[in-house]
Enzyme design. Sequence first.
Site, PDB file in Angstrom:
ATOM      1  N   ASP A   1       0.931  -1.244  -0.040  1.00  0.00           N
ATOM      2  CA  ASP A   1       0.304  -0.064  -0.082  1.00  0.00           C
ATOM      3  C   ASP A   1       0.945   1.089  -0.101  1.00  0.00           C
ATOM      4  O   ASP A   1       2.105   1.100   0.238  1.00  0.00           O
ATOM      5  CB  ASP A   1      -1.110  -0.037   1.307  1.00  0.00           C
ATOM      6  CG  ASP A   1      -2.168   0.805   1.068  1.00  0.00           C
ATOM      7  OD1 ASP A   1      -2.251   1.577   0.060  1.00  0.00           O
ATOM      8  OD2 ASP A   1      -3.153   0.307   1.880  1.00  0.00           O
TER       9      ASP A   1
ATOM     10  N   ASP B   1     -10.998   2.068  -3.090  1.00  0.00           N
ATOM     11  CA  ASP B   1     -11.471   1.559  -1.724  1.00  0.00           C
ATOM     12  C   ASP B   1     -12.960   1.640  -1.869  1.00  0.00           C
ATOM     13  O   ASP B   1     -13.723   1.306  -0.795  1.00  0.00           O
ATOM     14  CB  ASP B   1     -11.010   2.743  -0.783  1.00  0.00           C
ATOM     15  CG  ASP B   1      -9.543   2.445  -0.390  1.00  0.00           C
ATOM     16  OD1 ASP B   1      -9.290   1.319  -0.325  1.00  0.00           O
ATOM     17  OD2 ASP B   1      -8.926   3.268   0.370  1.00  0.00           O
TER      18      ASP B   1
HETATM   19  C1  GLA Z   1      -5.852   1.845   2.221  1.00  0.00           C
HETATM   20  C2  GLA Z   1      -6.374   0.747   1.467  1.00  0.00           C
HETATM   21  C3  GLA Z   1      -7.299  -0.138   2.146  1.00  0.00           C
HETATM   22  C4  GLA Z   1      -6.738  -0.468   3.639  1.00  0.00           C
HETATM   23  C5  GLA Z   1      -6.203   0.773   4.376  1.00  0.00           C
HETATM   24  C6  GLA Z   1      -5.576   0.123   5.748  1.00  0.00           C
HETATM   25  O1  GLA Z   1      -6.697   2.630   2.460  1.00  0.00           O
HETATM   26  O2  GLA Z   1      -6.739   1.079   0.160  1.00  0.00           O
HETATM   27  O3  GLA Z   1      -7.773  -1.349   1.403  1.00  0.00           O
HETATM   28  O4  GLA Z   1      -5.521  -1.418   3.337  1.00  0.00           O
HETATM   29  O5  GLA Z   1      -5.272   1.258   3.720  1.00  0.00           O
HETATM   30  O6  GLA Z   1      -5.193   1.447   6.493  1.00  0.00           O
END
Ligand code: GLA
Length: 728
Positions: free
Chosen positions: A473, A543
């Site tokens: 990420d 997301d």
């Molecule tokens: C980001 C990712 C999510 C999740 C969060 C965790 O927003 O896109 O899918 O993994 O971080 O903090």
Amino acid sequence: MAIIYDAQKETFHLTDGTHFSFILKTALELDGIKTLINTYWGPALGDADLSHLNEDNKSAASFDGFANHNSYAYPARGRGDFRPVALTATGADGARCAVLAYQGHAILPGKPGIPGLPAVYVENEAEADTLSIRMLDGLTGLEVTLRYTVMNDLHALTSSVIFENQGNHPILLENPASACATLRGAYDMLHLHGGWAKERAVERVPSLHGIREISSSRGASGHHHNPFMALLSPDATEQHGDCYAMNFVYSGSFRLQAEENEFGYTRFVGGMNECFWKLMPAEALHTPEMVMVYSDKGLNGMSQIYHQLYRTRLCRGIWRDTPRPILVNNWEGTYFNFTPEKLLAIAEKAANIGIELFVLDDGWFGKRNQDNCSLGDWVVNESKLPGGLAPLVNKMNALGLKFGLWFEPEMISPDSDLYRAHPDWCLHVPGRYRNEQRHQLILDMSRTDVQDYVISAVSNVLNSANIEYVKWDMNRNYSEVGSALLSPDHQGEVHHRYMLGLYRVLETITARFPHILFESCSGGGGRFDPGMLHYMPQTWTSDDSDAVERLFIQYGTSMAYPVSSMGAHVSAVPNHQVGRVTTLEMRGHVAMSGNFGYELDLSSLGDEELAMMKDQVAFVKEIRALTQQGRFTRLVSPFEGRFAAWQFSSEDQSEILVCLFRRYAAANSPMQFVKIPDIDEKRWYVDQDGREYHGSVLKHVGVRPVFEGPGAKRMEDAASVIFHLKAK
Ligand code: GLA
């Protein structure tokens, strides 16, 4: 031969023989400089001689002079070309002026890699041919090598540039482009814009007088614009018309520009943004690669070329061709609030319904129970997971599940042991406030010591248990872009040096753990680009997991990126991003149009829902070879009305999956038929319920969603139906 050089006319004809031609030729200018012109890009031609068009206006008497008329292959600032340029170079005299003269060329089979950068590749030399053309600015000693590769059977053209300083003084390069082309006529521009949770919306704008630009200066390709731009003939649709596209194989700041001039010529140029590189004597700089696609078969024709190229010759490793595992991710199920017991309760249900991989998301390391600390401290939080990862992973494995883990390796929390030990390891400008986003700063990946730390910290965790998937990420963009180790006159290189450092880390880790499936992520789909796909064959698309909103996001993403690159999960209702309630069936149909998974607390669901999910999982296993490796065609755009539709076809058209979606219901609506273009119209097909259809009927009449028209069976708002067709 895909690259034909005519020594007499000094033309270079780059063609795959079927889909496109791209033609360059030398031209003598008024000042005696032999320059390079891009005379053509479009449908494949049998010959490269376009001299009857007499397009070079060499008159010094005209108001503009000559430089503003020419279709330079690589236009440089300072010569009187007033359109967007490919190169701005400044030598010892301080003038932002370069004049590139043709020196020579080489044509070689195959495709060389680009040192330290992601790129399309070949598996044997017959797959491609490469043309290198050497240009020189005699005054500064800047040598510019334009490198073009024709991917013969994959119908794409790639372009990148190498700079070498052969002079005695530094030369400043500002945003050196990777590709430039000239088109004749007026074009619409299509691009993908958005923001967090609404990535890659399709926007089409007409006419290009005045510069159209999409860009990122964020240090990531970003949620807001994707490094993809297509110029379309005004009559182009999904199935018909001319499309010229550029897609940048890079994950950092970029820009793509197009401008039509008063003579109806459109310049199309793109490459890095925020790159101010001081090239020292004897040094070289390679730009990233641009993938250029022309299709006369509309947007679908263009997308299908990108899809096949990226699936087979950009993504790498064992997961390139392996069916992707069905996963459950705990993020929306538990957020930071989990115990081993809770995770195992979810895992047990997952194993029972046939899920193959459990992914532990954020919150397993340092003292992280919310998003304000511990990034950089990649050590298991044993108060949450006693004994570390191994006991948990072993139990998951015993249930028959693979185990995957979330990292955010490029970041550092001010509240972390790493930051307390190394406050200069983040991007920062001395004397200026360090702006946080999501309570975090960005590690200075241009530094070798930081790269080495990330490689070893991540490797240690991956070696500590049987981890078979990683979600990588990256949850913020740049501010105060400075590096503690670079001198003031090289600070303009930080954007690109960061990317070179990141790519070194990704190359090292993915090579060290070849069995691991890596999925990239950046606040959802904030770094969904071909650069990341070279290291990690899939990306978390957004997301936003709402089934209706995902129709837009996945439709837009498919303009350039294959279905096998898109992570798509069934999440809980009411949806956590928009509060909408949709059926499990619809959530499933949307998610199985990508790399399928679940992201909810399975342990809180009843038997009925779990039984439906078990059927869903079994069905996904049946069709995933088709959805992940088959040909994808967009049929109906959600951006244009209440419906969306797409289809998948196997290479030989013996298996077809058609997915029809309704965003919202309407009273007394007309019947909607959806035609299925990618089908064999001479064969009979049978669907999952045993109904038979002739291919010609599917192609020319289509199918009708049961939720529309007289006698519609469904009363829910958002609805979906699929037809799984097999040739008899
Ligand atoms: C980001 C990712 C999510 C999740 C969060 C965790 O927003 O896109 O899918 O993994 O971080 O903090």
